[in-house]
Design a protein around this motif. Structure first.
Motif, PDB file in Angstrom:
ATOM      1  N   TYR A   3      19.096  59.660  -8.202  1.00 40.73           N
ATOM      2  CA  TYR A   3      20.199  59.994  -7.628  1.00 40.73           C
ATOM      3  C   TYR A   3      20.465  59.387  -6.218  1.00 40.73           C
ATOM      4  O   TYR A   3      19.646  59.123  -5.606  1.00 40.73           O
ATOM      5  CB  TYR A   3      20.708  61.346  -7.773  1.00 40.73           C
ATOM      6  N   GLU A   4      21.813  59.609  -6.126  1.00 42.30           N
ATOM      7  CA  GLU A   4      22.234  59.135  -4.656  1.00 42.30           C
ATOM      8  C   GLU A   4      23.433  59.960  -4.064  1.00 42.30           C
ATOM      9  O   GLU A   4      24.351  60.339  -4.922  1.00 42.30           O
ATOM     10  CB  GLU A   4      22.605  57.609  -4.481  1.00 42.30           C
ATOM     11  N   ILE A   5      23.529  60.562  -3.015  1.00 39.31           N
ATOM     12  CA  ILE A   5      24.372  61.391  -2.346  1.00 39.31           C
ATOM     13  C   ILE A   5      25.130  60.740  -1.295  1.00 39.31           C
ATOM     14  O   ILE A   5      24.592  60.093  -0.325  1.00 39.31           O
ATOM     15  CB  ILE A   5      23.724  62.768  -1.899  1.00 39.31           C
TER      16      ILE A   5
ATOM     17  N   MET B 111      17.043  58.435  -4.641  1.00 36.14           N
ATOM     18  CA  MET B 111      16.100  59.761  -4.756  1.00 36.14           C
ATOM     19  C   MET B 111      15.541  60.300  -6.151  1.00 36.14           C
ATOM     20  O   MET B 111      16.561  59.668  -6.755  1.00 36.14           O
ATOM     21  CB  MET B 111      16.734  60.875  -3.793  1.00 36.14           C
ATOM     22  N   LYS B 112      14.524  60.858  -6.455  1.00 35.40           N
ATOM     23  CA  LYS B 112      14.117  61.373  -7.489  1.00 35.40           C
ATOM     24  C   LYS B 112      13.992  62.803  -7.710  1.00 35.40           C
ATOM     25  O   LYS B 112      13.652  63.194  -6.716  1.00 35.40           O
ATOM     26  CB  LYS B 112      12.849  60.626  -8.214  1.00 35.40           C
ATOM     27  N   CYS B 113      14.289  63.267  -8.928  1.00 32.30           N
ATOM     28  CA  CYS B 113      14.328  64.751  -9.022  1.00 32.30           C
ATOM     29  C   CYS B 113      13.793  64.806 -10.609  1.00 32.30           C
ATOM     30  O   CYS B 113      13.987  64.315 -11.452  1.00 32.30           O
ATOM     31  CB  CYS B 113      15.828  65.293  -9.268  1.00 32.30           C
TER      32      CYS B 113
ATOM     33  N   TYR C 262      24.524  54.334 -12.138  1.00 29.27           N
ATOM     34  CA  TYR C 262      25.346  55.012 -10.998  1.00 29.27           C
ATOM     35  C   TYR C 262      26.247  53.923 -10.283  1.00 29.27           C
ATOM     36  O   TYR C 262      27.398  54.170  -9.710  1.00 29.27           O
ATOM     37  CB  TYR C 262      24.761  55.850 -10.176  1.00 29.27           C
ATOM     38  N   ARG C 263      25.853  52.747 -10.020  1.00 29.52           N
ATOM     39  CA  ARG C 263      26.702  51.803  -8.956  1.00 29.52           C
ATOM     40  C   ARG C 263      27.818  51.421  -9.746  1.00 29.52           C
ATOM     41  O   ARG C 263      28.682  51.142  -8.819  1.00 29.52           O
ATOM     42  CB  ARG C 263      25.726  50.633  -8.785  1.00 29.52           C
ATOM     43  N   SER C 264      28.024  51.549 -10.755  1.00 39.03           N
ATOM     44  CA  SER C 264      29.472  51.388 -11.709  1.00 39.03           C
ATOM     45  C   SER C 264      30.041  52.344 -11.387  1.00 39.03           C
ATOM     46  O   SER C 264      31.606  51.933 -11.469  1.00 39.03           O
ATOM     47  CB  SER C 264      28.995  50.801 -12.994  1.00 39.03           C
ATOM     48  N   MET C 265      30.014  53.301 -10.867  1.00 37.12           N
ATOM     49  CA  MET C 265      30.913  54.275 -10.561  1.00 37.12           C
ATOM     50  C   MET C 265      31.081  54.197  -8.920  1.00 37.12           C
ATOM     51  O   MET C 265      32.290  54.736  -8.470  1.00 37.12           O
ATOM     52  CB  MET C 265      30.408  55.715 -11.095  1.00 37.12           C
TER      53      MET C 265
END
Length: 274
Positions: free
Chosen positions: A12-14, A1-3, A31-34
């Motif tokens: 971002y991804e929730i 998703m984009k903001c 973010y995939r690394s986390m």
């Protein structure tokens, strides 16, 4: 998703639902690394919403032509917070440079941050840092020799335990985001001109009363551990862990220990009242 945010957009991804936790990765990946190693922490823990973002200039988060500093990084992330979880309490998890950004968020949104977890975090430290020497353990030259030169340099720079298992994790979790990082920005002169925030995080606070967790590697030659005691002393409810035989990538080299410490932090966060 984009903001859409002030100077670009944040991808971002929730995951999950419940109390929001904003999760910030290190420089040079996404973010995939986390998400890869944090999601298992929540397999048997409910009640937390994990908000994984690509920090600005990383992954699919875009920046505009006026973007030039960590202040701009923080501006975009604060704008994201105000749009996605407006006026809500939230917690923070930040790794390396993401930990520095988390400190900036805490400084600006102290009334809303319920707890903070910092892993191998960068610091607002302009003078010379105290860093241990690089220590290489369990090096599997057979696996490393066949790597592309750029990947090999990154792996050998970041990892202390350079075995086949950790290389596979690095290639699966860290390397995909390295392909997407905005190298034009990251290789520009922004580090010399705009790496440090214009305001030192928490410089105006003698004590911060919220559950904190600082996890550091005893052999982290990138961010170290000795310089972090001043930050630790800012928190009246903090766990401070320095892991032996762990470098900067401690969430790979000491994954189970790190996950256990985060579970304890989540428990403390759940029960804490300001």
């Amino acid at each position: 998703m984009k903001c859409m945010v002030t100077k670009g957009c944040i991808n971002y991804e929730i995951s999950g639902c419940g109390f929001p936790i904003l999760i910030l990765h290190s420089m040079g990946t996404d973010y995939r690394s986390m998400k890869a190693w944090l999601e298992p922490v929540f397999y048997d823990i409910e009640g937390f919403q994990r908000i994984y973002i690509d920090i600005p200039a990383h992954g699919q988060s875009l920046i505009d032509d006026h973007f030039a500093s960590s202040d701009d990084m923080l501006l975009n992330i604060l704008d994201f917070i105000d749009r996605i979880i407006p006026n809500q309490e939230f917690s923070l998890i930040g790794f390396s440079y993401g930990g520095y950004l988390a400190q900036g968020i805490l400084h600006q949104r102290r009334n809303l941050v319920k707890s903070i977890c910092l892993l191998a975090t960068a610091l607002h430290l302009k003078e010379k840092r105290i860093l241990p020497e690089k220590v290489v353990q369990d090096q599997d030259m057979g696996a490393i020799m066949g790597l592309d030169s750029d990947i090999r340099l990154a792996f050998e720079t970041l990892m202390n335990i350079q075995n086949k298992e950790n290389l596979e994790i690095f290639l699966r979790e860290i390397q995909p985001g390295r392909f997407l990082a905005n190298r034009n920005f990251l290789l520009s002169n922004w580090r010399e001109k705009g790496y440090y925030f214009s305001e030192e995080p928490l410089q105006d606070a003698d004590m911060v009363s919220l559950p904190a967790l600082l996890i550091l590697g005893k052999q982290d030659s990138i961010c170290g551990y000795k310089d972090h005691f001043n930050l630790f002393e800012k928190f009246s409810h903090a766990t401070f862990a320095v892991l032996d035989q762990a470098g900067h990538m401690l969430h790979i080299e000491k994954r189970e220990i790190v996950q256990g410490l985060i579970k304890d932090w989540l428990s403390r966060s759940n029960s804490f009242s300001k």
